[in-house]
Design a protein around this motif. Sequence first.
Motif: not given
Length: 153
Positions: A126-140
């Motif tokens: 779950e922690g990695k999923l949250v981190a991936e959401v933040e990374r992807l959002a920042q990229e967007m």
Amino acid sequence: MKHIVAKQYRENVNLARKKLEGLATPSEGWLRTVRKALGMSGAQLGRKLEVTRGAVSINEKAELSGGITIKTMQQMAESMGCRFVYAVVPETDVEDILMKRARLKATKQVRNASVHMALENQLVAEGKLVAEVERLAQEMIETSPSDLWNDDE
């Protein structure tokens, strides 16, 4: 260059939001409030506009219901020695709105990917999923994809 222009737009909108923060339409509407503040009767404003007192009253009521045109607001304001200004102002800074939208889209993308990975027995913490959401959002946010506001994904 596209990022510079987008940044300027965001700065302009954020500045307008800050300047107008706390500003609310008076309960009687701007037209009637300003007219009364000037000590001008509806008949006097009507003469300036070359309309009846009743027409002034109808337009003041139409402002409250949202049924008045921008042109009429401008004409009435000018007849009172004022200028008419309108704005579309976000509730929060533009960056906050963009990040909220980017997180929503990123969450959907990550959720879709994690479902496929789970089907293949490749669960992600779950922690990695949250981190991936933040990374992807920042990229967007940084790339400003043209489909950021599309709801079909």
